[in-house]
Design a protein around this motif. Structure first.
Motif, PDB file in Angstrom:
ATOM      1  N   GLY A  85      -3.916  10.640  -7.038  1.00  0.00           N
ATOM      2  CA  GLY A  85      -4.925  10.044  -7.923  1.00  0.00           C
ATOM      3  C   GLY A  85      -4.337   9.223  -9.055  1.00  0.00           C
ATOM      4  O   GLY A  85      -5.067   8.788  -9.945  1.00  0.00           O
ATOM      5  N   TYR A  86      -3.055   9.004  -9.037  1.00  0.00           N
ATOM      6  CA  TYR A  86      -2.390   8.141 -10.016  1.00  0.00           C
ATOM      7  C   TYR A  86      -1.224   7.470  -9.321  1.00  0.00           C
ATOM      8  O   TYR A  86      -0.479   8.167  -8.630  1.00  0.00           O
ATOM      9  CB  TYR A  86      -1.881   8.946 -11.214  1.00  0.00           C
ATOM     10  CG  TYR A  86      -1.255   8.073 -12.295  1.00  0.00           C
ATOM     11  CD1 TYR A  86      -2.008   7.613 -13.357  1.00  0.00           C
ATOM     12  CD2 TYR A  86       0.083   7.685 -12.203  1.00  0.00           C
ATOM     13  CE1 TYR A  86      -1.450   6.787 -14.324  1.00  0.00           C
ATOM     14  CE2 TYR A  86       0.645   6.851 -13.158  1.00  0.00           C
ATOM     15  CZ  TYR A  86      -0.125   6.419 -14.214  1.00  0.00           C
ATOM     16  OH  TYR A  86       0.423   5.591 -15.167  1.00  0.00           O
ATOM     17  N   PRO A  87      -1.009   6.169  -9.447  1.00  0.00           N
ATOM     18  CA  PRO A  87      -1.814   5.220 -10.206  1.00  0.00           C
ATOM     19  C   PRO A  87      -3.044   4.775  -9.422  1.00  0.00           C
ATOM     20  O   PRO A  87      -3.089   4.902  -8.197  1.00  0.00           O
ATOM     21  CB  PRO A  87      -0.847   4.046 -10.390  1.00  0.00           C
ATOM     22  CG  PRO A  87       0.041   4.100  -9.192  1.00  0.00           C
ATOM     23  CD  PRO A  87       0.178   5.539  -8.837  1.00  0.00           C
ATOM     24  N   ARG A  88      -4.060   4.281 -10.122  1.00  0.00           N
ATOM     25  CA  ARG A  88      -5.209   3.709  -9.430  1.00  0.00           C
ATOM     26  C   ARG A  88      -5.673   2.395 -10.032  1.00  0.00           C
ATOM     27  O   ARG A  88      -6.770   1.937  -9.723  1.00  0.00           O
ATOM     28  CB  ARG A  88      -6.333   4.718  -9.242  1.00  0.00           C
ATOM     29  CG  ARG A  88      -6.844   5.379 -10.442  1.00  0.00           C
ATOM     30  CD  ARG A  88      -7.236   6.811 -10.154  1.00  0.00           C
ATOM     31  NE  ARG A  88      -8.425   6.996  -9.380  1.00  0.00           N
ATOM     32  CZ  ARG A  88      -8.811   8.196  -8.932  1.00  0.00           C
ATOM     33  NH1 ARG A  88      -8.095   9.270  -9.146  1.00  0.00           N
ATOM     34  NH2 ARG A  88      -9.895   8.320  -8.263  1.00  0.00           N
ATOM     35  N   THR A  89      -4.817   1.766 -10.851  1.00  0.00           N
ATOM     36  CA  THR A  89      -5.046   0.375 -11.295  1.00  0.00           C
ATOM     37  C   THR A  89      -3.663  -0.281 -11.351  1.00  0.00           C
ATOM     38  O   THR A  89      -2.642   0.423 -11.403  1.00  0.00           O
ATOM     39  CB  THR A  89      -5.649   0.304 -12.720  1.00  0.00           C
ATOM     40  OG1 THR A  89      -4.692   0.860 -13.641  1.00  0.00           O
ATOM     41  CG2 THR A  89      -6.962   1.061 -12.837  1.00  0.00           C
ATOM     42  N   ALA A  93       0.072   1.223 -12.293  1.00  0.00           N
ATOM     43  CA  ALA A  93       1.250   1.121 -11.416  1.00  0.00           C
ATOM     44  C   ALA A  93       2.433   0.556 -12.217  1.00  0.00           C
ATOM     45  O   ALA A  93       3.579   1.012 -12.057  1.00  0.00           O
ATOM     46  CB  ALA A  93       0.942   0.235 -10.221  1.00  0.00           C
ATOM     47  N   GLU A  94       2.149  -0.400 -13.076  1.00  0.00           N
ATOM     48  CA  GLU A  94       3.227  -0.972 -13.903  1.00  0.00           C
ATOM     49  C   GLU A  94       3.731   0.063 -14.904  1.00  0.00           C
ATOM     50  O   GLU A  94       4.936   0.178 -15.138  1.00  0.00           O
ATOM     51  CB  GLU A  94       2.709  -2.235 -14.614  1.00  0.00           C
ATOM     52  CG  GLU A  94       2.509  -3.373 -13.617  1.00  0.00           C
ATOM     53  CD  GLU A  94       1.708  -4.553 -14.166  1.00  0.00           C
ATOM     54  OE1 GLU A  94       1.640  -5.585 -13.475  1.00  0.00           O
ATOM     55  OE2 GLU A  94       1.139  -4.444 -15.272  1.00  0.00           O
ATOM     56  N   ALA A  95       2.795   0.834 -15.457  1.00  0.00           N
ATOM     57  CA  ALA A  95       3.208   1.893 -16.398  1.00  0.00           C
ATOM     58  C   ALA A  95       4.060   2.926 -15.671  1.00  0.00           C
ATOM     59  O   ALA A  95       5.067   3.405 -16.203  1.00  0.00           O
ATOM     60  CB  ALA A  95       1.979   2.554 -17.016  1.00  0.00           C
ATOM     61  N   SER A 178      -8.856  -0.203  -7.623  1.00  0.00           N
ATOM     62  CA  SER A 178      -7.713   0.492  -7.007  1.00  0.00           C
ATOM     63  C   SER A 178      -7.166  -0.216  -5.773  1.00  0.00           C
ATOM     64  O   SER A 178      -5.952  -0.260  -5.565  1.00  0.00           O
ATOM     65  CB  SER A 178      -8.107   1.925  -6.635  1.00  0.00           C
ATOM     66  OG  SER A 178      -8.565   2.608  -7.778  1.00  0.00           O
ATOM     67  N   GLN A 179      -8.061  -0.796  -4.959  1.00  0.00           N
ATOM     68  CA  GLN A 179      -7.584  -1.397  -3.710  1.00  0.00           C
ATOM     69  C   GLN A 179      -6.475  -2.447  -3.882  1.00  0.00           C
ATOM     70  O   GLN A 179      -5.596  -2.528  -3.023  1.00  0.00           O
ATOM     71  CB  GLN A 179      -8.758  -1.976  -2.928  1.00  0.00           C
ATOM     72  CG  GLN A 179      -8.886  -1.311  -1.584  1.00  0.00           C
ATOM     73  CD  GLN A 179     -10.147  -1.699  -0.841  1.00  0.00           C
ATOM     74  OE1 GLN A 179     -10.903  -2.587  -1.246  1.00  0.00           O
ATOM     75  NE2 GLN A 179     -10.378  -1.033   0.259  1.00  0.00           N
ATOM     76  N   PRO A 180      -6.484  -3.238  -4.979  1.00  0.00           N
ATOM     77  CA  PRO A 180      -5.389  -4.210  -5.142  1.00  0.00           C
ATOM     78  C   PRO A 180      -3.994  -3.579  -5.140  1.00  0.00           C
ATOM     79  O   PRO A 180      -2.994  -4.264  -4.891  1.00  0.00           O
ATOM     80  CB  PRO A 180      -5.690  -4.861  -6.502  1.00  0.00           C
ATOM     81  CG  PRO A 180      -7.167  -4.695  -6.683  1.00  0.00           C
ATOM     82  CD  PRO A 180      -7.507  -3.386  -6.030  1.00  0.00           C
ATOM     83  N   LEU A 181      -3.922  -2.269  -5.372  1.00  0.00           N
ATOM     84  CA  LEU A 181      -2.606  -1.608  -5.362  1.00  0.00           C
ATOM     85  C   LEU A 181      -1.966  -1.603  -3.978  1.00  0.00           C
ATOM     86  O   LEU A 181      -0.744  -1.501  -3.848  1.00  0.00           O
ATOM     87  CB  LEU A 181      -2.744  -0.155  -5.829  1.00  0.00           C
ATOM     88  CG  LEU A 181      -2.955   0.055  -7.321  1.00  0.00           C
ATOM     89  CD1 LEU A 181      -3.053   1.528  -7.628  1.00  0.00           C
ATOM     90  CD2 LEU A 181      -1.790  -0.546  -8.077  1.00  0.00           C
ATOM     91  N   ILE A 182      -2.804  -1.703  -2.937  1.00  0.00           N
ATOM     92  CA  ILE A 182      -2.252  -1.681  -1.568  1.00  0.00           C
ATOM     93  C   ILE A 182      -1.288  -2.856  -1.418  1.00  0.00           C
ATOM     94  O   ILE A 182      -0.160  -2.693  -0.945  1.00  0.00           O
ATOM     95  CB  ILE A 182      -3.396  -1.712  -0.524  1.00  0.00           C
ATOM     96  CG1 ILE A 182      -4.224  -0.425  -0.646  1.00  0.00           C
ATOM     97  CG2 ILE A 182      -2.841  -1.902   0.885  1.00  0.00           C
ATOM     98  CD1 ILE A 182      -5.451  -0.376   0.248  1.00  0.00           C
ATOM     99  N   GLU A 183      -1.727  -4.027  -1.853  1.00  0.00           N
ATOM    100  CA  GLU A 183      -0.881  -5.224  -1.760  1.00  0.00           C
ATOM    101  C   GLU A 183       0.336  -5.100  -2.692  1.00  0.00           C
ATOM    102  O   GLU A 183       1.457  -5.467  -2.330  1.00  0.00           O
ATOM    103  CB  GLU A 183      -1.736  -6.465  -2.098  1.00  0.00           C
ATOM    104  CG  GLU A 183      -1.135  -7.789  -1.698  1.00  0.00           C
ATOM    105  CD  GLU A 183      -0.545  -7.837  -0.298  1.00  0.00           C
ATOM    106  OE1 GLU A 183      -1.106  -7.227   0.642  1.00  0.00           O
ATOM    107  OE2 GLU A 183       0.519  -8.489  -0.143  1.00  0.00           O
TER     108      GLU A 183
END
Ligand code: AP5
Ligand code: MG
Length: 217
Positions: A85-89, A93-95, A178-183
């Motif tokens: 459940g982390y990261p989800r933005t 992810a950068e943090a 959250s989905q943009p994290l896949i890329e």
């Protein structure tokens, strides 16, 4: 091994994280569980998070980043952990990249558990929880005795944000934020995608096989 379990609400992150934590003897770190635990104890963090969680919104990034930084710095995470459940933005992810850098850790793999919306709704509406942290499903993973936890005999309950309007919002929030994290993680070369629609044990075996092959390299 540092593992991120990623996927929509109800995709099985918590279910798989518990099984993986046992197999690889590393801690299961769930931001949702940490926030719910804080709410149970009425801490400032818990009360702040409740405003967002009940509506199915994400808690602000800066709140979560501090929580994760403290948790990952604890000694039981020295040989890795399973983040659920982390990261989800993207900012989270950068943090996380910055936190891991600071702690001298590397993210080994992001497991993307794919489950379509209709299945998510079925799973969440049938989910039942216990205060001890155990999670069941009335059809797919039922307790031995209806409504009672197998592990501690306490009565099971439904999560506040598992009501239909909050669930619909959680799915929309997942797609947008959250989905943009896949890329993001595909580009970093750490993404592994699994079919989350199979039975719990089959999904577990697919994830474990992927992790074992990573460990062998
Ligand atoms: P969180 O607790 O993380 O909720 P979520 O992402 O919506 O995911 P769920 O816990 O609902 O589902 P899961 O994927 O763990 O599935 P489970 O294994 O339980 O977050 C809650 C809230 O906290 C967020 O909405 C937000 O407000 C806040 N928050 C948390 N982290 C945050 C962050 N990083 N940033 C900002 N805010 C944050 O399975 C679901 C059901 O299906 C169960 O009944 C299970 O038995 C069943 N099941 C599982 N696998 C299968 C299978 N293969 N077949 C059939 N049934 C299955
Ligand atoms: Mg969960």
């Amino acid at each position: 091994m540092m593992i991120v379990l990623f996927g929509p609400p109800g995709s099985g992150k918590g279910t798989q994280a518990k099984k993986l934590a046992e197999k690889y003897t590393i801690p299961h770190v769930s931001t949702g569980d940490i926030l719910r635990e804080n709410l149970k104890h009425q801490t400032a963090l818990g009360l702040e998070a409740k405003k967002y969680m009940d509506r199915g919104e994400l808690v602000p990034d800066e709140v979560l980043d501090g929580v994760i930084k403290d948790r990952l710095a604890q000694p039981d995470c020295d040989s890795g952990c399973i983040l659920d459940g982390y990261p989800r933005t993207i900012p989270q992810a950068e943090a996380l990249d910055a936190i891991m850098n600071e702690l001298g850790k590397t993210l080994d793999v992001v497991v993307n558990i794919e489950v379509p919306d209709a299945e998510v709704l079925k799973r969440i509406s049938g989910r039942r929880m216990c205060a001890c942290g155990a999670s069941y499903h009335i059809h797919f993973n039922p307790p031995n005795q209806e409504g009672i936890c197998d592990l501690c005999n306490r009565p099971l309950y439904q999560r506040e944000d598992d009501k239909e309007t909050a669930v619909m919002n959680r799915i929309a929030v997942y797609k947008k934020q959250s989905q943009p994290l896949i890329e993001y993680y595909r580009r970093k070369g750490v993404l592994v995608t699994v079919d989350g629609t199979a039975e719990i044990q089959e999904v577990f075996e697919e994830i474990a096989a992927a992790l074992d092959s990573l460990q062998a390299t």
